[in-house]
Design a protein around this motif. Sequence first.
Motif, PDB file in Angstrom:
ATOM      1  N   GLU A 198      41.951  32.680  49.361  1.00 32.41           N
ATOM      2  CA  GLU A 198      42.990  31.828  48.787  1.00 32.41           C
ATOM      3  C   GLU A 198      42.530  31.176  47.488  1.00 32.41           C
ATOM      4  N   VAL A 199      41.249  30.833  47.405  1.00 34.54           N
ATOM      5  CA  VAL A 199      40.712  30.244  46.174  1.00 34.54           C
ATOM      6  C   VAL A 199      40.752  31.268  45.050  1.00 34.54           C
ATOM      7  N   TYR A 200      40.377  32.513  45.341  1.00 32.85           N
ATOM      8  CA  TYR A 200      40.494  33.567  44.330  1.00 32.85           C
ATOM      9  C   TYR A 200      41.932  33.683  43.831  1.00 32.85           C
ATOM     10  N   LYS A 201      42.860  33.691  44.763  1.00 35.39           N
ATOM     11  CA  LYS A 201      44.271  33.846  44.404  1.00 35.39           C
ATOM     12  C   LYS A 201      44.739  32.715  43.502  1.00 35.39           C
ATOM     13  N   GLN A 202      44.349  31.482  43.799  1.00 36.13           N
ATOM     14  CA  GLN A 202      44.769  30.332  43.002  1.00 36.13           C
ATOM     15  C   GLN A 202      44.198  30.370  41.592  1.00 36.13           C
ATOM     16  N   PHE A 203      42.995  30.904  41.445  1.00 37.13           N
ATOM     17  CA  PHE A 203      42.327  30.869  40.142  1.00 37.13           C
ATOM     18  C   PHE A 203      42.580  32.101  39.277  1.00 37.13           C
ATOM     19  N   MET A 204      43.194  33.145  39.815  1.00 33.47           N
ATOM     20  CA  MET A 204      43.380  34.369  39.023  1.00 33.47           C
ATOM     21  C   MET A 204      44.055  34.130  37.674  1.00 33.47           C
ATOM     22  N   PRO A 205      45.070  33.236  37.566  1.00 34.15           N
ATOM     23  CA  PRO A 205      45.666  33.014  36.240  1.00 34.15           C
ATOM     24  C   PRO A 205      44.734  32.328  35.246  1.00 34.15           C
ATOM     25  N   LEU A 206      43.660  31.711  35.725  1.00 28.16           N
ATOM     26  CA  LEU A 206      42.764  30.963  34.853  1.00 28.16           C
ATOM     27  C   LEU A 206      41.506  31.733  34.485  1.00 28.16           C
ATOM     28  N   VAL A 207      41.188  32.762  35.248  1.00 26.07           N
ATOM     29  CA  VAL A 207      39.920  33.466  35.078  1.00 26.07           C
ATOM     30  C   VAL A 207      39.960  34.346  33.831  1.00 26.07           C
ATOM     31  N   ASN A 208      38.832  34.342  33.080  1.00 27.63           N
ATOM     32  CA  ASN A 208      38.712  35.160  31.881  1.00 27.63           C
ATOM     33  C   ASN A 208      38.077  36.510  32.151  1.00 27.63           C
ATOM     34  N   GLU A 209      37.229  36.566  33.173  1.00 30.31           N
ATOM     35  CA  GLU A 209      36.461  37.779  33.431  1.00 30.31           C
ATOM     36  C   GLU A 209      36.227  37.933  34.931  1.00 30.31           C
ATOM     37  N   LEU A 210      36.237  39.172  35.397  1.00 28.34           N
ATOM     38  CA  LEU A 210      35.941  39.485  36.797  1.00 28.34           C
ATOM     39  C   LEU A 210      34.638  40.272  36.856  1.00 28.34           C
ATOM     40  N   GLN A 211      33.716  39.790  37.687  1.00 30.41           N
ATOM     41  CA  GLN A 211      32.493  40.537  37.982  1.00 30.41           C
ATOM     42  C   GLN A 211      32.634  41.044  39.413  1.00 30.41           C
ATOM     43  N   ILE A 212      32.929  42.326  39.543  1.00 29.69           N
ATOM     44  CA  ILE A 212      33.284  42.898  40.844  1.00 29.69           C
ATOM     45  C   ILE A 212      32.254  43.944  41.257  1.00 29.69           C
ATOM     46  N   THR A 213      31.838  43.871  42.509  1.00 33.39           N
ATOM     47  CA  THR A 213      31.064  44.960  43.104  1.00 33.39           C
ATOM     48  C   THR A 213      32.009  45.750  44.000  1.00 33.39           C
ATOM     49  N   HIS A 214      32.306  46.972  43.611  1.00 33.24           N
ATOM     50  CA  HIS A 214      33.192  47.840  44.400  1.00 33.24           C
ATOM     51  C   HIS A 214      32.349  48.619  45.410  1.00 33.24           C
ATOM     52  N   ILE A 215      32.584  48.362  46.699  1.00 28.71           N
ATOM     53  CA  ILE A 215      31.910  49.142  47.743  1.00 28.71           C
ATOM     54  C   ILE A 215      32.772  50.367  48.047  1.00 28.71           C
ATOM     55  N   HIS A 216      32.164  51.539  48.043  1.00 23.72           N
ATOM     56  CA  HIS A 216      32.927  52.769  48.244  1.00 23.72           C
ATOM     57  C   HIS A 216      33.045  53.076  49.742  1.00 23.72           C
ATOM     58  N   HIS A 217      33.793  52.189  50.396  1.00 24.00           N
ATOM     59  CA  HIS A 217      34.022  52.291  51.836  1.00 24.00           C
ATOM     60  C   HIS A 217      35.228  51.398  52.165  1.00 24.00           C
ATOM     61  N   THR A 218      35.879  51.692  53.275  1.00 30.05           N
ATOM     62  CA  THR A 218      37.028  50.897  53.718  1.00 30.05           C
ATOM     63  C   THR A 218      36.758  50.322  55.108  1.00 30.05           C
ATOM     64  N   TRP A 219      37.016  49.028  55.260  1.00 33.15           N
ATOM     65  CA  TRP A 219      36.920  48.363  56.559  1.00 33.15           C
ATOM     66  C   TRP A 219      38.332  48.060  57.060  1.00 33.15           C
ATOM     67  N   GLU A 220      38.776  48.764  58.070  1.00 29.49           N
ATOM     68  CA  GLU A 220      40.133  48.586  58.579  1.00 29.49           C
ATOM     69  C   GLU A 220      40.308  47.265  59.323  1.00 29.49           C
ATOM     70  N   ASP A 221      39.205  46.694  59.814  1.00 31.66           N
ATOM     71  CA  ASP A 221      39.300  45.455  60.588  1.00 31.66           C
ATOM     72  C   ASP A 221      39.056  44.207  59.738  1.00 31.66           C
TER      73      ASP A 221
END
Length: 218
Positions: A155-178
Motif C-alpha cells: 500500500e505504501v508503494y501504491k501511495q507513493f507511485m505518483p511521487l517517485v522519480n525512479e524505480l530500482q527493481i529486482t525482477h525474479i524470473h519465477h511466479t509465486w501463486e500463493d
Amino acid sequence: MFYYYGNYRLQIQKKTGYERAEFGEYYWRINDTGLPSNSITEGNGYYDTDLYKSANYYSDKTIAENNAIGKAGDLLCYLPDDLKHFKALTTGATVVMGKKTFFSLPRRPLPNRRNIVLTRDLSFTYENTEVAHSIEELQTMISTDEMVFIIGGGEVYKQFMPLVNELQITHIHHTWEDADTFFPEIDPAIWECVNEEEHLADEKHDYAFTFATYRRID
C-alpha cells in the motif's frame, strides 16, 4: 503555462496523468477542471493537504513475474546478491516504510540510514526511528536534496507511485501463486527501463533475476 490562484502564480506541468502547479519547492495537483484539487487558502500562504514538497524519491523492490513481492509478511525468497544491492543503494539515504515492513526487518532500524515509518498509529514510537502519520507530514520532514527510498509495503508503494522519480527493481524470473502482496503495475507509458543487469541462478540463488532501473518519462 501558468495558472493564477489568488496572489500566487503557479507553473503548470504535466506529470504522470495529472497536472501539477509548482510554487517554489511545493506543488499542487490540478484536477480535470483546471483547479487545484485541494487549493491554497487564498492570499494567506497556508497550504492544504494536496501540497507536496519536491524531493528525490525512489522505490526499491524485488518482484516476481506476477508483480508479487511477499507472502505472509515475508520475502518471496532469499537472494544474497539482491540484499547486497539493496544495501549499496540505500546506505546513507533515507528509507520510508510502513509499520508492518519495519517489523519484518531482521534488524531495525536499518543501520547507516535515516529510517522513517509511515503509520496512522499515533502511539507508535521506536528507538532511533522517525515517524510520519501521513504523506503530507512526511513531506515536511524531507529536504529537497534528500535521497528517499520507499521500501514497502504494498500500500505504501501504491501511495507513493505518483511521487517517485525512479524505480530500482529486482525482477525474479519465477511466479509465486500463493503470494498475497503485490507491487503496482509498471506502466511502460510512464516508466522507461534505462538499465538492466542479468544474473543467472547458481548455488546461492535458486532463481535467475535481473536488476532494472526505470525512470519516469517526462
